[in-house]
Design an enzyme around this catalytic site. Sequence first.
Site, PDB file in Angstrom:
ATOM      1  N   LYS A  40       0.860  -1.184   0.000  1.00  0.00           N
ATOM      2  CA  LYS A  40       0.000   0.000   0.000  1.00  0.00           C
ATOM      3  C   LYS A  40       0.891   1.226   0.000  1.00  0.00           C
ATOM      4  CE  LYS A  40      -4.265   1.167   2.214  1.00  0.00           C
ATOM      5  NZ  LYS A  40      -5.247   0.634   3.101  1.00  0.00           N
ATOM      6  N   ASP A  83     -15.014   1.059  10.623  1.00  0.00           N
ATOM      7  CA  ASP A  83     -15.286   1.328   9.213  1.00  0.00           C
ATOM      8  C   ASP A  83     -15.476   0.017   8.452  1.00  0.00           C
ATOM      9  OD1 ASP A  83     -15.689   2.976   7.033  1.00  0.00           O
ATOM     10  OD2 ASP A  83     -13.570   2.998   6.486  1.00  0.00           O
TER      11      ASP A  83
HETATM   12  P1  AMP Z   1      -7.753   0.052   0.503  1.00  0.00           P
HETATM   13  O1  AMP Z   1      -7.079   1.333   0.214  1.00  0.00           O
HETATM   14  O2  AMP Z   1      -7.115  -0.725   1.624  1.00  0.00           O
HETATM   15  O3  AMP Z   1      -9.254   0.194   0.673  1.00  0.00           O
HETATM   16  O4  AMP Z   1      -7.525  -0.882  -0.789  1.00  0.00           O
HETATM   17  C1  AMP Z   1      -8.116  -0.616  -2.018  1.00  0.00           C
HETATM   18  C2  AMP Z   1      -8.381  -1.926  -2.746  1.00  0.00           C
HETATM   19  O5  AMP Z   1      -7.158  -2.616  -2.998  1.00  0.00           O
HETATM   20  C3  AMP Z   1      -9.228  -2.918  -1.945  1.00  0.00           C
HETATM   21  O6  AMP Z   1     -10.594  -2.661  -2.089  1.00  0.00           O
HETATM   22  C4  AMP Z   1      -8.804  -4.244  -2.582  1.00  0.00           C
HETATM   23  O7  AMP Z   1      -9.518  -4.487  -3.760  1.00  0.00           O
HETATM   24  C5  AMP Z   1      -7.342  -4.028  -2.889  1.00  0.00           C
HETATM   25  N1  AMP Z   1      -6.514  -4.525  -1.785  1.00  0.00           N
HETATM   26  C6  AMP Z   1      -6.186  -3.846  -0.667  1.00  0.00           C
HETATM   27  N2  AMP Z   1      -5.409  -4.579   0.137  1.00  0.00           N
HETATM   28  C7  AMP Z   1      -5.241  -5.754  -0.462  1.00  0.00           C
HETATM   29  C8  AMP Z   1      -4.545  -6.962  -0.120  1.00  0.00           C
HETATM   30  N3  AMP Z   1      -3.878  -7.059   1.023  1.00  0.00           N
HETATM   31  N4  AMP Z   1      -4.587  -7.989  -0.986  1.00  0.00           N
HETATM   32  C9  AMP Z   1      -5.283  -7.876  -2.147  1.00  0.00           C
HETATM   33  N5  AMP Z   1      -5.963  -6.780  -2.529  1.00  0.00           N
HETATM   34  C10 AMP Z   1      -5.941  -5.729  -1.712  1.00  0.00           C
END
Ligand code: AMP
Length: 439
Positions: free
Chosen positions: A41, A134
């Site tokens: 991330k 959330d």
């Molecule tokens: P977030 O910013 O954490 O809401 O992540 C945005 C999107 O990225 C999520 O809705 C997932 O589709 C994908 N995503 C986030 N974290 C992961 C992970 N650990 N493994 C796979 N996909 C992820």
Amino acid sequence: MENKRNVLMERYDFGRLLGQGNFAKVYYGRNLITGQSVAIKVIDKEKVLKVGLMDQIKREISIMRLVKHPNVLQLYEVMATKNKIYFVIEYAKGGELFNKVAKGRLKEDVARMYFQQLIRAIDFCHSRGVSHRDLKPENLLLDENGGLKVSDFGLSATAESNRQDGFLHTTCGTPAYVAPEVIYRKGYDGAKADIWSCGVILFVLLAGYLPFHDANLILMYQKIRRAEYKFPNWFSPEMCRLLSRMLDPNPKTRISITKIMENSWFGKGFNCNAVTIKNEVTGLDPLAADVIFDSCENDSAPAEAKKEMSQPASLNAFDIISLSSGFDLSGLFAKDNQKKETKFISMHSASTITSKLEDVARFLKLKVKKKDGGLLKLEGSEKGRKGALSIDTEIFEFTPSFHLVEVKSSSGDTLEYQQILENGIRPALKDIVWAWQGE
Ligand code: AMP
């Protein structure tokens, strides 16, 4: 450092974009030494600093270290460069759980299996003093074996943070999962609010649609506040009993996690020993958060933004307005063909609105009766063509200074009500009304 070969800190290969949040992009990654798949991330430091979120992120990293559970996405490590923060997280190969629901509702046993894992994760986190605040579809991911993984535990602030710029972006998801006490900024118990959200999630898994839904946001909030929903006819009485205990609008009487786990519907096929919970500290260096953010000490976010940060997740007036299409307030109101009811928005406190309504009633020679839940009954003493006129006014609080007030005729002649509304009530309330329905 990220280089042209897309390698992060000489340790992780960067792959395709998995998804995108408000401040962050999530990429597939691979540990160059072990070959392990991870999700990376990437958070933009500047954006986070601008909205005064840095302290929160530091705190949340420390929280995430406390939470290590098979149903919670694990944070492996945190790294930073001058401009970016990198969270290396367990990779959830199966993607979002709700992609499955999008194809249709789940079978009862399958929904229960996911729900059991969700409750296990929440129970564990609550036992460590961490509530999610959330919970929503985007935060429920699956591993390659179909195991549920709750994401963003403790990081919900990053999703919420965009309130600092005044806009609730669509990527923030829907407020349909949020407990009534969170919406109404009553000050709330994060654990109880999580239980409500789990109730909404269970409903969606079993029904294939949301329990509280309305194209009109204010009406949706009303439904949430009043817990107005209907069970589909395929829900068993056992399921209905459990859901109605979770979707109890009163957090004090809402079912606890312990009671959910004792529930007979929940207990089917549930083996509480099936999961060994490891609670050793993750590989993250306890000081990592501070070291990483040392360069950010000079957090120049405005004091107001920081103050806002420490408040629980909830919507402010501006969020609500920005959610209505293109700042057109008419989207906040339902189309009402019956002329027996109207609404207005006021930017005054509930007590100011109440005393103004009482003044107006006195002036119009109407008797005032106070009922529970902010309801005022204004009653005419003389009998009209269809009996004594009675007008109900109900105040819905979105924030302490943003209210929706419903004015409706509950008995008596409609024409008489309209006359008193147009010639008496509306002009007398002009000081406290921000917008009437239809204006
Ligand atoms: P977030 O910013 O954490 O809401 O992540 C945005 C999107 O990225 C999520 O809705 C997932 O589709 C994908 N995503 C986030 N974290 C992961 C992970 N650990 N493994 C796979 N996909 C992820």
